[in-house]
Design a protein around this motif. Structure first.
Motif, PDB file in Angstrom:
ATOM      1  N   ARG A  36      -6.382   9.445   2.160  1.00  0.00           N
ATOM      2  CA  ARG A  36      -6.425   8.056   1.707  1.00  0.00           C
ATOM      3  C   ARG A  36      -5.248   7.824   0.754  1.00  0.00           C
ATOM      4  O   ARG A  36      -5.053   8.638  -0.144  1.00  0.00           O
ATOM      5  N   PRO A  37      -4.442   6.810   0.964  1.00  0.00           N
ATOM      6  CA  PRO A  37      -4.549   5.799   2.016  1.00  0.00           C
ATOM      7  C   PRO A  37      -4.093   6.247   3.407  1.00  0.00           C
ATOM      8  O   PRO A  37      -4.159   5.471   4.358  1.00  0.00           O
ATOM      9  N   GLY A  38      -3.620   7.496   3.522  1.00  0.00           N
ATOM     10  CA  GLY A  38      -3.322   8.038   4.842  1.00  0.00           C
ATOM     11  C   GLY A  38      -2.120   7.381   5.505  1.00  0.00           C
ATOM     12  O   GLY A  38      -1.100   7.115   4.874  1.00  0.00           O
ATOM     13  N   ALA A  39      -2.250   7.108   6.798  1.00  0.00           N
ATOM     14  CA  ALA A  39      -1.125   6.597   7.585  1.00  0.00           C
ATOM     15  C   ALA A  39      -0.608   5.254   7.079  1.00  0.00           C
ATOM     16  O   ALA A  39       0.532   4.876   7.362  1.00  0.00           O
ATOM     17  N   ALA A  40      -1.434   4.532   6.317  1.00  0.00           N
ATOM     18  CA  ALA A  40      -1.003   3.224   5.795  1.00  0.00           C
ATOM     19  C   ALA A  40      -0.100   3.352   4.578  1.00  0.00           C
ATOM     20  O   ALA A  40       0.474   2.355   4.121  1.00  0.00           O
ATOM     21  N   PHE A  41       0.053   4.566   4.048  1.00  0.00           N
ATOM     22  CA  PHE A  41       0.790   4.755   2.796  1.00  0.00           C
ATOM     23  C   PHE A  41       2.209   4.181   2.831  1.00  0.00           C
ATOM     24  O   PHE A  41       2.590   3.434   1.930  1.00  0.00           O
ATOM     25  N   PRO A  42       3.028   4.496   3.842  1.00  0.00           N
ATOM     26  CA  PRO A  42       4.410   3.978   3.819  1.00  0.00           C
ATOM     27  C   PRO A  42       4.493   2.457   3.826  1.00  0.00           C
ATOM     28  O   PRO A  42       5.399   1.879   3.228  1.00  0.00           O
TER      29      PRO A  42
END
Length: 508
Positions: free
Chosen positions: A299-305
């Motif tokens: 978390r936030p995982g793949a949404a981080f970038p």
């Protein structure tokens, strides 16, 4: 310098506080003095998290105020906390009118983030983690487009000039040498003091110049001992250290060591405990020989970038892929809760001198700033300062009584002293040694003066509270109050401590 500039209010500094004060004074003529190019060399552009404001349906200014008071560990000024919380939504709207583009959801409402010690999602942000950069961009463009604001770039304020006990101008220096700016109203908006520390998220130019100017002019300074350390600065050799925003932890990132152990989980609030508690937990774990990382992989995982593009970018520059590797972090000096003591209109104890932003101390932050209260305080108080100056009757210009010889400022000499004595954990012996060293420099060195006032205040606060933690006084003193002092009082106290130390040495 005379002519068109004479008599204008003089704003020193071009971060958010300085830019917005000048804009709020328009269309009245104003002079904005900045050490670098407009909008450069300030901490404002580095701010990631955003502005705290009660904008959600489940939130109120009263809740924002209560969270502020709780984080401040008993030393906030309740009036200042109420004023800023009440005015925060209007300040966000004002910034929008000046062209700041805030992040919003599909329904047009503000996208609100969560940070430590907030009971609600109330962090208004822009460009993901680029809030400060976006605000500085918009305000700089607005200043450039405002004919009544005259900007002096690459100009340094060297002395606040006095006639009697009132401001009558500023001694400045630039590429053409030293010159006098005449004016009865001066606003110090020079930012913080992180540049006095070896590990800091602030530009090295931010070492407290405005505080030294005000102190030399006789102003009262307050809460000088309270320096907030951010627990998650990117652990590289880059200076200033890159900040990994608290908002990342607000989206679920966790602190782990090299074994994957989540060592901060036991704190009340875990990774979202108040910053002083998280910073000390990180420092303790590092001192025990561990490495510390912020893990964003789940978390936030793949949404981080997408959510935090600036952080993702500088991680990649450092050779770190946050989606596959945890981010190495450690605490760094981040925000000074102390500064020039001001009232609800930003007025200092010196007639004609106002202060705004991190250089000022309104009492809002107490012993430990609530996350994202700094930018909103700067916006609210910039408007208050401008209104206060506008209400003044016209006064004739007068000449200063004296102009001092130019003083030096050598933060590089002061930095190791301050870093050792005024870090996360403090004690009497280290502070006494720092006071002895700094007092010998402070008469002629402005950076040493700021460090001395901090060390004296920290020495005399014989308790642990918020960002001020004493190894030799671990308990909180329920009777302790806010500390205020002038430059003269700091020198006197340093002499008293030096005499006492000498007497003790002789008796031993």
């Amino acid at each position: 310098m005379t002519g068109a500039t004479a008599g204008r209010p003089i704003v020193i500094g071009s971060g958010i506080a300085g830019l917005l004060t000048a804009l709020c004074l328009a269309p009245a003529p104003v002079l904005l003095v900045t050490q670098g190019a407009l909008g450069d060399q300030s901490s404002s552009a580095l701010a990631q998290g955003g502005l705290a404001a009660a904008m959600g349906d489940d939130d109120t200014p009263a809740l924002h105020r209560d969270d502020t008071l709780c984080a401040g560990a008993g030393l906030c000024d309740p009036g200042a906390a109420g004023l800023v919380a009440d005015a925060a939504p209007a300040a966000v709207a004002m910034l929008s009118r000046f062209g700041v583009v805030f992040d919003k959801g599909d329904d047009g409402s503000f996208a609100l983030g969560l940070e430590a010690a907030h009971s609600r999602r109330r962090i208004v942000h822009a460009a993901g983690d680029g809030t400060g950069r976006e605000i500085v961009r918009a305000l700089t463009e607005a200043v450039r487009a405002t004919p009544s604001i005259m900007v002096l770039e690459h100009t340094s304020a060297e002395q606040l000039l006095l006639r009697g006990r009132a401001i009558c101008g500023v001694l400045a220096s630039g590429r053409a040498g030293r010159f006098v700016l005449s004016g009865r109203s001066v606003v110090v908006a020079t930012g913080g003091i992180g540049g006095l520390f070896e590990d800091t998220t602030n530009p090295v130019e931010c070492w407290g110049k405005g505080l030294a100017l005000a102190a030399r002019a006789g102003a009262v300074l307050a809460d000088m001992e309270f320096m907030q350390f951010h627990p998650t600065a990117l652990a590289t050799e880059s200076r200033p250290m890159r900040l990994v925003s608290e908002a990342v932890r607000g989206e679920g990132a966790v602190l782990v060591d090299e074994t994957g152990y989540r060592f901060a989980e036991a704190l009340p609030g875990a990774e979202l405990a108040p910053r002083d508690q998280v910073s000390r937990a990180v420092a303790r774990h590092l001192a025990e020989g561990h490495s510390v990382f912020l893990d964003v992989r789940e978390r936030p995982g793949a949404a981080f970038p997408e959510m935090f593009p600036a952080i993702a970018s500088f991680c990649h520059v450092a050779g770190i892929d946050p989606l596959h590797d945890p981010i190495p972090v450690r605490p760094a000096a981040h925000y000074h809760m102390g500064g020039i003591a001001v009232d609800e209109q930003g007025r200092s104890s010196v007639q004609g001198l106002w202060a705004c932003g991190e250089a000022a101390c309104t009492g809002l932050h107490g012993a430990n700033r609530l996350a994202s209260n700094s930018l909103i305080e700067a916006a609210v108080m910039a408007a208050a300062v401008a209104e206060s100056i506008r209400s003044l009757p016209a006064q004739p210009l007068v000449s200063p009584e004296r102009i001092e010889p130019q003083r030096r400022a050598d933060p590089a000499v002061v930095r190791p002293i301050v870093s050792q004595a005024l870090g996360l954990i403090r004690d009497r012996d280290t502070l006494s040694h720092a006071i002895s060293r700094l007092s010998g420099l402070a008469a002629e060195d402005d950076a040493a003066l700021v460090g001395l006032m901090m060390a004296v205040a920290a020495h005399d606060r014989e308790e642990s509270r918020g960002a001020h933690c004493r190894r030799d006084f671990p308990q909180t003193n329920k009777h302790a109050t806010r500390a205020m002092m002038t430059c003269s009082e700091a020198f006197l106290r340093a002499r008293e401590l030096g005499s006492r130390t000498g007497a003790l040495a002789q008796s031993a």
